[in-house]
Motif scaffolding. Structure first.
Motif, PDB file in Angstrom:
ATOM      1  N   SER A 292       0.737  10.046   0.390  1.00  0.00           N
ATOM      2  CA  SER A 292       1.859   9.150   0.095  1.00  0.00           C
ATOM      3  C   SER A 292       1.357   7.762  -0.304  1.00  0.00           C
ATOM      4  CB  SER A 292       2.805   9.051   1.296  1.00  0.00           C
ATOM      5  OG  SER A 292       2.166   8.434   2.404  1.00  0.00           O
ATOM      6  N   PHE A 293       0.311   7.271   0.370  1.00  0.00           N
ATOM      7  CA  PHE A 293      -0.275   5.975   0.026  1.00  0.00           C
ATOM      8  C   PHE A 293      -0.868   6.035  -1.379  1.00  0.00           C
ATOM      9  CE2 PHE A 293      -3.455   2.677  -0.161  1.00  0.00           C
ATOM     10  CZ  PHE A 293      -2.908   1.620   0.557  1.00  0.00           C
ATOM     11  N   ASN A 294      -1.475   7.142  -1.683  1.00  0.00           N
ATOM     12  CA  ASN A 294      -2.077   7.337  -2.995  1.00  0.00           C
ATOM     13  C   ASN A 294      -1.037   7.186  -4.105  1.00  0.00           C
ATOM     14  OD1 ASN A 294      -3.708   8.355  -5.156  1.00  0.00           O
ATOM     15  ND2 ASN A 294      -2.949  10.407  -4.748  1.00  0.00           N
ATOM     16  N   LYS A 295       0.092   7.844  -3.968  1.00  0.00           N
ATOM     17  CA  LYS A 295       1.130   7.789  -4.996  1.00  0.00           C
ATOM     18  C   LYS A 295       1.761   6.403  -5.080  1.00  0.00           C
ATOM     19  CE  LYS A 295       2.305  12.710  -4.729  1.00  0.00           C
ATOM     20  NZ  LYS A 295       3.357  13.699  -4.389  1.00  0.00           N
ATOM     21  N   LYS A 296       2.013   5.801  -3.924  1.00  0.00           N
ATOM     22  CA  LYS A 296       2.682   4.508  -3.877  1.00  0.00           C
ATOM     23  C   LYS A 296       1.839   3.404  -4.512  1.00  0.00           C
ATOM     24  CE  LYS A 296       4.644   3.756   0.021  1.00  0.00           C
ATOM     25  NZ  LYS A 296       4.812   3.438   1.457  1.00  0.00           N
ATOM     26  N   ASN A 297       0.526   3.512  -4.362  1.00  0.00           N
ATOM     27  CA  ASN A 297      -0.360   2.442  -4.832  1.00  0.00           C
ATOM     28  C   ASN A 297      -1.155   2.796  -6.088  1.00  0.00           C
ATOM     29  OD1 ASN A 297      -0.335   0.230  -2.542  1.00  0.00           O
ATOM     30  ND2 ASN A 297      -0.309   2.215  -1.509  1.00  0.00           N
ATOM     31  N   LYS A 298      -0.805   3.907  -6.715  1.00  0.00           N
ATOM     32  CA  LYS A 298      -1.419   4.314  -7.973  1.00  0.00           C
ATOM     33  C   LYS A 298      -2.951   4.321  -7.891  1.00  0.00           C
ATOM     34  CE  LYS A 298       2.502   2.708 -10.713  1.00  0.00           C
ATOM     35  NZ  LYS A 298       2.972   1.820 -11.813  1.00  0.00           N
ATOM     36  N   ILE A 299      -3.436   5.019  -6.878  1.00  0.00           N
ATOM     37  CA  ILE A 299      -4.874   5.116  -6.636  1.00  0.00           C
ATOM     38  C   ILE A 299      -5.535   5.987  -7.710  1.00  0.00           C
ATOM     39  CG2 ILE A 299      -6.620   5.967  -5.013  1.00  0.00           C
ATOM     40  CD1 ILE A 299      -5.167   3.398  -4.102  1.00  0.00           C
ATOM     41  N   ASP A 300      -6.751   5.613  -8.118  1.00  0.00           N
ATOM     42  CA  ASP A 300      -7.483   6.365  -9.134  1.00  0.00           C
ATOM     43  C   ASP A 300      -8.526   7.304  -8.542  1.00  0.00           C
ATOM     44  OD1 ASP A 300      -6.273   4.973 -11.384  1.00  0.00           O
ATOM     45  OD2 ASP A 300      -7.459   3.246 -10.769  1.00  0.00           O
TER      46      ASP A 300
END
Length: 274
Positions: free
Chosen positions: A97-105
């Protein structure tokens, strides 16, 4: 790859992952996101509404933030942009969820060396993230030291479905100006003649702008041991693989690569979802 997520449970394995992330960040001017997930017991969750143990909950948060601050002050992170977050969520769900919310690469996670994937976060959650993450996942097994990621192996059957995730690997290779060793593993159950294998690999690679690469065909009893043994033979710094979300590290070479490779190799592994 400009935004890197490093989940941490404050263990040595998580620190090893952070050191690897720092190396990548310095090479590519990336921003690092440190994430600590607090998975509270049921009674603690009830306390959030009942009010009975709110001070205890606040203590968990305070201690976690203090530890994150100390981590941010580590010398190997000097000069880097570090964002630290404490979040109430189960480890696996929280990471995605953090990955999607913060547009992680890119996600960088720690794991045991040869003892397998066992513990929370540095355990079954690593395997789940590898399986389901939409962005590349780099799994670090030990202290990377001065690793340069100069010699990278990519094992595949070089089929059409690999083309899209392979582009991301090419980006990673260019960051480190690395040599890329492309290898097709041939086994008794997945045999290709040298002529056929070479033709497949040459047709695949001609579509990419990449200079420092070599093509290899390696014979072994099974895919997992083939990748591991080939990587040792050329003293690789990193192993690259593609994954299917439905089954983890599986189903290329018209067969199956089990999580044993990630569990047992001491080399870092980077995965790209098909």
């Amino acid at each position: 790859m400009k935004r890197i997520l490093v989940p941490t449970d404050f263990s040595e394995h998580a620190e090893n992952a952070l050191k690897a992330a720092a190396i990548i960040a310095k090479k590519n001017k990336c921003e690092i996101f440190l994430l600590h997930l607090l998975e509270l017991p049921n009674q603690m969750s009830d306390a959030m509404t009942g009010g009975a143990s709110i001070p205890e909950v606040m203590l968990f948060i305070k201690k976690a933030n203090e530890t994150l601050q100390k981590i941010k002050e580590q010398p190997f992170l000097n000069g880097l942009s570090i964002n630290a977050t404490v979040q109430f969520e189960k480890a696996f769900d929280g990471i995605l969820s953090f990955n999607k919310k913060n547009k992680i690469d890119l996600i960088v996670m720690g794991s045991h060396g040869t003892s397998g994937i066992e513990e929370i976060l540095i355990g079954s959650n690593t395997e789940k993230v590898v399986r389901l993450s939409e962005v590349p996942v780099l799994v670090i097994k030990k202290d990377v030291g001065e690793i340069k990621f100069k010699n990278i192996v990519f094992a595949s059957d070089f089929s059409t479905e690999i083309k899209k995730p392979f582009k991301k690997l090419v980006e990673f290779v260019k960051i480190f100006d690395a040599n890329l060793s492309l290898v097709m593993i041939c086994t008794p159950n997945s045999f290709k003649t040298t002529v056929t294998a070479e033709k497949t690999m040459k047709e695949f690679i001609k579509n990419y702008d990449i200079k420092n690469y070599s093509l290899h065909i390696f014979n072994d009893a099974n895919i997992e041991s083939g990748i591991s043994n080939f990587s040792k033979t050329i003293d690789a710094d990193l192993i690259g693989l593609c994954t299917h979300g439905r089954t983890g590290l599986a189903h290329f070479f018209n067969g199956s690569i089990s999580e044993d490779l990630v569990n047992h190799t001491t080399k870092p592994v980077i995965t790209f979802k098909i």
